[in-house]
Design a protein around this motif. Structure first.
Motif, PDB file in Angstrom:
ATOM      1  N   VAL A  84       0.500  -0.997   0.305  1.00 14.75           N
ATOM      2  CA  VAL A  84       0.192   0.239  -0.513  1.00 14.75           C
ATOM      3  C   VAL A  84       0.771   1.201  -0.163  1.00 14.75           C
ATOM      4  CG1 VAL A  84      -2.066   1.470   1.200  1.00 14.75           C
ATOM      5  CG2 VAL A  84      -2.172  -0.968   1.725  1.00 14.75           C
ATOM      6  N   THR A  85       1.844   1.550   1.180  1.00 16.72           N
ATOM      7  CA  THR A  85       2.859   2.271   1.027  1.00 16.72           C
ATOM      8  C   THR A  85       3.400   2.907   0.091  1.00 16.72           C
ATOM      9  OG1 THR A  85       4.246   1.151   2.552  1.00 16.72           O
ATOM     10  CG2 THR A  85       2.877   2.239   3.623  1.00 16.72           C
ATOM     11  N   ALA A  86       4.358   1.245  -0.678  1.00 19.53           N
ATOM     12  CA  ALA A  86       4.916   1.947  -2.256  1.00 19.53           C
ATOM     13  C   ALA A  86       4.459   2.333  -3.214  1.00 19.53           C
ATOM     14  CB  ALA A  86       5.502   0.614  -2.151  1.00 19.53           C
ATOM     15  N   LYS A  87       2.885   2.179  -2.966  1.00 20.43           N
ATOM     16  CA  LYS A  87       1.815   3.007  -4.372  1.00 20.43           C
ATOM     17  C   LYS A  87       1.727   4.822  -3.380  1.00 20.43           C
ATOM     18  CE  LYS A  87      -0.434   0.694  -7.485  1.00 20.43           C
ATOM     19  NZ  LYS A  87      -1.261  -0.559  -8.027  1.00 20.43           N
ATOM     20  N   TYR A  88       1.061   4.476  -2.827  1.00 20.90           N
ATOM     21  CA  TYR A  88       0.701   6.084  -2.222  1.00 20.90           C
ATOM     22  C   TYR A  88       0.714   6.594  -0.905  1.00 20.90           C
ATOM     23  CZ  TYR A  88      -4.050   4.214  -4.996  1.00 20.90           C
ATOM     24  OH  TYR A  88      -4.471   3.594  -5.530  1.00 20.90           O
ATOM     25  N   GLY A  89       2.578   6.547  -0.478  1.00 23.96           N
ATOM     26  CA  GLY A  89       2.890   6.553   0.502  1.00 23.96           C
ATOM     27  C   GLY A  89       1.897   5.918   2.085  1.00 23.96           C
ATOM     28  N   GLY A  90       1.813   7.397   3.253  1.00 22.89           N
ATOM     29  CA  GLY A  90       0.897   6.624   4.429  1.00 22.89           C
ATOM     30  C   GLY A  90       0.143   6.963   4.657  1.00 22.89           C
ATOM     31  N   ALA A  91      -0.346   7.878   4.007  1.00 20.91           N
ATOM     32  CA  ALA A  91      -2.000   8.443   3.968  1.00 20.91           C
ATOM     33  C   ALA A  91      -3.266   7.960   4.621  1.00 20.91           C
ATOM     34  CB  ALA A  91      -2.135   9.277   2.744  1.00 20.91           C
ATOM     35  N   LEU A  92      -2.283   5.746   3.775  1.00 18.97           N
ATOM     36  CA  LEU A  92      -3.434   5.003   3.873  1.00 18.97           C
ATOM     37  C   LEU A  92      -3.812   4.502   5.183  1.00 18.97           C
ATOM     38  CD1 LEU A  92      -4.506   3.678  -0.037  1.00 18.97           C
ATOM     39  CD2 LEU A  92      -6.028   5.574   1.695  1.00 18.97           C
ATOM     40  N   LEU A  93      -2.398   4.952   5.926  1.00 14.01           N
ATOM     41  CA  LEU A  93      -2.075   3.734   7.256  1.00 14.01           C
ATOM     42  C   LEU A  93      -2.885   3.377   8.787  1.00 14.01           C
ATOM     43  CD1 LEU A  93       1.938   3.720   7.229  1.00 14.01           C
ATOM     44  CD2 LEU A  93       0.224   2.109   6.785  1.00 14.01           C
ATOM     45  N   TRP A  94      -3.627   4.712   8.320  1.00 14.19           N
ATOM     46  CA  TRP A  94      -5.200   4.983   8.897  1.00 14.19           C
ATOM     47  C   TRP A  94      -5.970   4.162   9.180  1.00 14.19           C
ATOM     48  CZ3 TRP A  94     -10.349   5.052   7.784  1.00 14.19           C
ATOM     49  CH2 TRP A  94     -10.497   5.224   6.915  1.00 14.19           C
ATOM     50  N   ILE A  95      -6.708   2.793   8.194  1.00 16.56           N
ATOM     51  CA  ILE A  95      -7.055   2.116   7.845  1.00 16.56           C
ATOM     52  C   ILE A  95      -6.367   0.864   8.630  1.00 16.56           C
ATOM     53  CG2 ILE A  95      -7.447  -0.619   6.126  1.00 16.56           C
ATOM     54  CD1 ILE A  95      -7.514   1.833   4.073  1.00 16.56           C
ATOM     55  N   PHE A 266       2.621  14.099  -6.522  1.00 12.47           N
ATOM     56  CA  PHE A 266       2.612  12.813  -5.806  1.00 12.47           C
ATOM     57  C   PHE A 266       3.358  11.973  -5.027  1.00 12.47           C
ATOM     58  CE2 PHE A 266      -0.322   9.144  -4.208  1.00 12.47           C
ATOM     59  CZ  PHE A 266      -0.746   9.326  -4.042  1.00 12.47           C
ATOM     60  N   ASP A 267       4.104  11.247  -6.720  1.00 12.42           N
ATOM     61  CA  ASP A 267       4.820   9.978  -6.281  1.00 12.42           C
ATOM     62  C   ASP A 267       6.852  11.109  -6.395  1.00 12.42           C
ATOM     63  OD1 ASP A 267       5.335  11.606  -9.408  1.00 12.42           O
ATOM     64  OD2 ASP A 267       4.849   9.381 -10.656  1.00 12.42           O
ATOM     65  N   ARG A 268       7.009  11.995  -6.308  1.00  9.40           N
ATOM     66  CA  ARG A 268       7.822  12.245  -5.961  1.00  9.40           C
ATOM     67  C   ARG A 268       8.890  12.764  -7.126  1.00  9.40           C
ATOM     68  NH1 ARG A 268       8.718  10.081  -0.077  1.00  9.40           N
ATOM     69  NH2 ARG A 268       9.056   8.534  -1.000  1.00  9.40           N
ATOM     70  N   ASP A 269       8.548  11.837  -8.410  1.00  7.07           N
ATOM     71  CA  ASP A 269      10.122  11.844  -9.463  1.00  7.07           C
ATOM     72  C   ASP A 269       9.640  13.322 -10.255  1.00  7.07           C
ATOM     73  OD1 ASP A 269       7.211  13.104 -10.735  1.00  7.07           O
ATOM     74  OD2 ASP A 269       6.998  10.931 -11.968  1.00  7.07           O
ATOM     75  N   GLY A 270       9.327  14.073 -10.311  1.00  2.60           N
ATOM     76  CA  GLY A 270      10.040  15.519 -10.503  1.00  2.60           C
ATOM     77  C   GLY A 270       9.204  15.848 -11.570  1.00  2.60           C
ATOM     78  N   ARG A 271       7.626  14.700 -12.589  1.00  4.52           N
ATOM     79  CA  ARG A 271       7.310  15.936 -13.002  1.00  4.52           C
ATOM     80  C   ARG A 271       5.254  15.707 -12.907  1.00  4.52           C
ATOM     81  NH1 ARG A 271      10.234  10.941 -14.856  1.00  4.52           N
ATOM     82  NH2 ARG A 271       8.496   9.841 -14.292  1.00  4.52           N
ATOM     83  N   ARG A 441       7.536   6.586  -5.085  1.00  2.00           N
ATOM     84  CA  ARG A 441       6.416   6.186  -5.621  1.00  2.00           C
ATOM     85  C   ARG A 441       5.201   5.796  -6.433  1.00  2.00           C
ATOM     86  NH1 ARG A 441       3.329   9.484  -1.850  1.00  2.00           N
ATOM     87  NH2 ARG A 441       5.260   8.808  -0.399  1.00  2.00           N
ATOM     88  N   GLY A 442       4.244   4.949  -6.252  1.00  2.00           N
ATOM     89  CA  GLY A 442       3.251   4.709  -7.437  1.00  2.00           C
ATOM     90  C   GLY A 442       4.102   2.668  -8.039  1.00  2.00           C
ATOM     91  N   THR A 443       5.067   2.411  -6.687  1.00  2.00           N
ATOM     92  CA  THR A 443       5.640   0.682  -6.870  1.00  2.00           C
ATOM     93  C   THR A 443       4.526  -0.003  -7.324  1.00  2.00           C
ATOM     94  OG1 THR A 443       8.222   1.662  -6.841  1.00  2.00           O
ATOM     95  CG2 THR A 443       7.193  -1.145  -7.013  1.00  2.00           C
ATOM     96  N   GLU A 444       4.806  -1.021  -8.469  1.00  3.79           N
ATOM     97  CA  GLU A 444       3.488  -1.982  -8.256  1.00  3.79           C
ATOM     98  C   GLU A 444       4.325  -3.431  -7.104  1.00  3.79           C
ATOM     99  OE1 GLU A 444       0.055  -1.750  -9.216  1.00  3.79           O
ATOM    100  OE2 GLU A 444       0.303  -0.855 -10.695  1.00  3.79           O
ATOM    101  N   ALA A 445       3.987  -3.296  -5.958  1.00  2.00           N
ATOM    102  CA  ALA A 445       4.845  -4.414  -5.165  1.00  2.00           C
ATOM    103  C   ALA A 445       3.778  -4.927  -4.964  1.00  2.00           C
ATOM    104  CB  ALA A 445       5.209  -3.494  -4.128  1.00  2.00           C
ATOM    105  N   SER A 446       3.346  -6.563  -5.812  1.00  2.00           N
ATOM    106  CA  SER A 446       2.724  -7.172  -4.702  1.00  2.00           C
ATOM    107  C   SER A 446       2.604  -8.080  -3.476  1.00  2.00           C
ATOM    108  CB  SER A 446       2.629  -8.904  -5.793  1.00  2.00           C
ATOM    109  OG  SER A 446       3.803  -9.353  -5.710  1.00  2.00           O
TER     110      SER A 446
END
Length: 627
Positions: A84-95, A266-271, A441-446
């Motif tokens: 979850v955090t690899a794709k969206y960062g820490g914002a969803l950890l409240w779950i 959001f994904d900190r890639d500079g673009r 950020r945005g990494t698809e980590a299965s």
């Protein structure tokens, strides 16, 4: 937080003490027999006093919270959390935070029952009418996820990566498939060893989990302190409390000016990224609404167009429901593609499913409350002289025992609020710091490769520390970084993931066996004829049966990630039902003076609703109703 504490620490007493007349006291000392009479009558004994809490002996007073807190740093934290955090960062950890808070209430309530009668909560559930066999069928269906060997299977991946020096690919390389099956089988059998030796099985688990807790937290803290930036710590900590934040798909240009403004990357890639997702174009069921995507030459659905050529799908983002509703007057459009992973995070952040239930067993085995009158489950080897009663033992509720009861209840609160909940919040946070800091950020980590992917990110960061970290400082850089140390920490991170998952599988297996052994030991008329010391043979027999089922699933399943999702879906439904059932137990079997207050009752109801909703969404995803 204070609102939750007020539920657990009511300012007003739950009842008034009314001195008993001699006649009533004599009647009360008759052993009670509530619920189904297919279960044996309780005996009556004296409630001993709780130990006096002192800081100098605080470690000696730690009980079930330590074992279960260490077990909580497991699949949810190491697999679903980083995915979850690899794709969206820490914002969803409240779950995960909400899940843990509900589990704290549940844990305290099942311990309440064990303190009163020395029985684990499962035995109490089987005392509820109509009949114990009715609940056997219900809970066998709900407990399937605890048999599935998803933790041992996932623990094999990082271990194989260490020996292969690459990420294994059992889906496409036949040799890797065989290696994976044999390594997973060996690990699955390895988790049984602590459950066979050591006197009390609970004592063996306590040793194993203490080692795990110290080793894992020390390692993760080292990486977090020296190789992570303060902003990452802030993101993770704030994410634990960003209640209402949900995943969405949108571009980063929030104000439409075509410029990457502060706060939009959001994904900190500079673009300045756009939403590269494509809508479905194929109507598979003829209802006029497209619900599937076209496929490429390899049969993969074409769900996005890589417009900037960065090799990943851009457009993953988050919105807070309450802020969005205030600003726009409507709810944001949710991206439910990750709902299975989010549901898995909630299901086993903390313990989850029915794996929380052993806390009441351990409360008894620790000898807390009336557990000292009942006994414990001994190991097959080394468990001489330890026995377990077939029925619970309760105390007479009067003006002498109630103050002791309150002190035991406060003892449970300390163990759960400070040890168990603290370990769970740390367990959610620290592995997520690694994925947020070391993976783009945005990494698809299965779920089953996330640990190995994170290890690669750790290797890169230790080899070349990033500006803003302590390891980047010249005085430290030559000491704790470089290619050799990077490779070492790659292996150490993989081994840490292995340790996390394999030890959690030990407690999960023990919890499953313990639940059913305790129930049948009490409910079966045939087993009630056996002496108390014979329970270790019953435990060993059930353990062997569980091992056969688990190995069967291991060798017949194809996709480890699919088993993980199915197991955690059952976990959510199981915990929801168990919360409601526990409420029934504690409001019907316990004396009125010892029953939970209304705040706790409402908490159990809301807990069931929360996990049932997640289970329903995960089921819709698994069966294809959510794309």
């Amino acid at each position: 937080m204070m609102g939750n504490l007020s539920i657990l620490f009511p300012s007003q007493p739950l009842f008034e003490l009314v001195p008993m007349s001699p006649d009533k006291k004599a009647d009360a000392e008759l052993a009670p027999w509530p619920g189904s009479h297919a279960m044996p009558r309780w005996s009556v004994g004296e409630l001993t006093d709780a130990p006096l809490f002192q800081w100098k002996n605080a470690l000696a007073m730690i009980g079930p919270g330590l074992v279960m807190g260490a077990a909580a740093i497991g699949g949810g934290e190491w697999l679903a959390g980083p995915a979850v955090t690899a794709k969206y960062g820490g914002a969803l950890l409240w779950i995960g935070t909400v899940s843990i808070l509900f589990q704290v209430i549940y844990n305290i309530e099942i311990s309440r029952y064990a303190l009163y009668c020395g029985e684990p909560i499962f035995s109490g559930k089987f005392r509820i009418p109509p009949h114990p066999m009715f609940w056997v069928l219900i809970y066998f269906m709900l407990d399937w996820g605890s048999i599935a060997p998803y933790l041992a299977v996932n623990a094999a991946i990082p271990l194989e990566a260490i020996f292969l020096q690459r990420l294994p690919d059992p889906d496409n390389i036949p040799r890797d498939w065989w290696v994976h099956k044999f390594v997973a089988t060996g690990l699955y059998l390895l988790v049984l060893i602590p459950l066979i030796f050591g006197g009390k099985i609970y004592n063996s688990l306590k040793v194993v989990m203490s080692f795990k807790l110290v080793a894992v937290i020390t390692f993760l803290l080292f990486l977090g302190i020296f190789f992570s930036r303060p902003a990452t710590w802030g993101e993770i900590f704030s994410g634990l409390f960003q209640i209402g934040t949900v995943p969405v798909l949108r571009g980063e240009d929030l104000n439409g000016n075509g410029i990457l403004d502060p706060g939009e990357d959001f994904d900190r890639d500079g673009r300045l990224d756009v939403n590269e997702g494509l809508p479905p174009t194929i109507d598979t069921n003829g209802d006029g609404n497209p619900d599937a995507w076209e496929k490429d030459a390899e049969g993969n659905e074409i769900r996005f167009r890589d417009q900037d050529g960065d090799g990943k799908r851009d457009g993953y983002a988050t919105e807070n429901v309450f802020v969005y509703l205030w600003n726009h007057g409507t709810f944001p459009t949710l991206n439910l593609s990750l709902i299975a992973t989010l549901g898995s995070l909630a299901a086993i952040a903390g313990n989850g499913g029915l794996t929380n239930a052993p806390i009441s067993n351990f409360t008894r085995d620790q000898g807390w409350g009336m557990g000292s009158k009942v006994g414990a489950i001994p190991s097959v080897v080394g468990g001489h002289g330890i026995s377990l009663s077939h029925e619970g033992c309760v105390f007479v509720v009067d003006e002498e025992s109630l103050p002791r009861w309150r002190r035991w209840y406060r003892h449970i609160l300390r163990d759960q609020l400070f040890v168990w909940m603290g370990a769970c919040l740390i367990g959610v946070s620290l592995p997520s710091i690694l994925s947020v800091e070391f993976l783009p950020r945005g990494t698809e980590a299965s779920s089953w490769t996330g640990a190995a992917m994170t290890a690669g990110g750790v290797q890169d960061r230790v080899t070349d520390p990033a500006p803003g970290t302590l390891a980047y400082m010249p005085a430290l850089r030559s000491l704790i970084s470089g290619p050799n140390l990077g490779r070492f920490f790659w292996g150490a991170t993989l081994f840490c993931g292995f340790l996390v998952m394999i030890t959690s599988h030990t407690t999960t297996t023990d919890g499953f066996v313990r639940r059913w052994v305790d129930v049948f030991w009490t409910a079966s008329p045939q087993l009630r004829k056996l002496p108390g010391t014979a329970v270790k043979y019953v435990y060993f027999f059930v353990l062997c049966g569980c091992a056969v089922l688990g190995l069967t699933i291991l060798w017949t399943m194809d996709k480890p990630g699919k088993v993980f999702e199915m197991s955690t879906t059952f976990y959510n439904f199981a915990f929801a039902f168990s919360s409601w059932h526990t409420l029934v137990v504690n409001t019907t079997l316990l004396p009125p003076q010892l029953r939970p207050n209304w705040g706790v009752r409402i908490g159990l109801v809301l807990s069931g609703l929360y996990f049932a909703a997640l289970g329903l969404l995960m089921s819709m995803k698994l069966f294809g109703y959510i794309s």
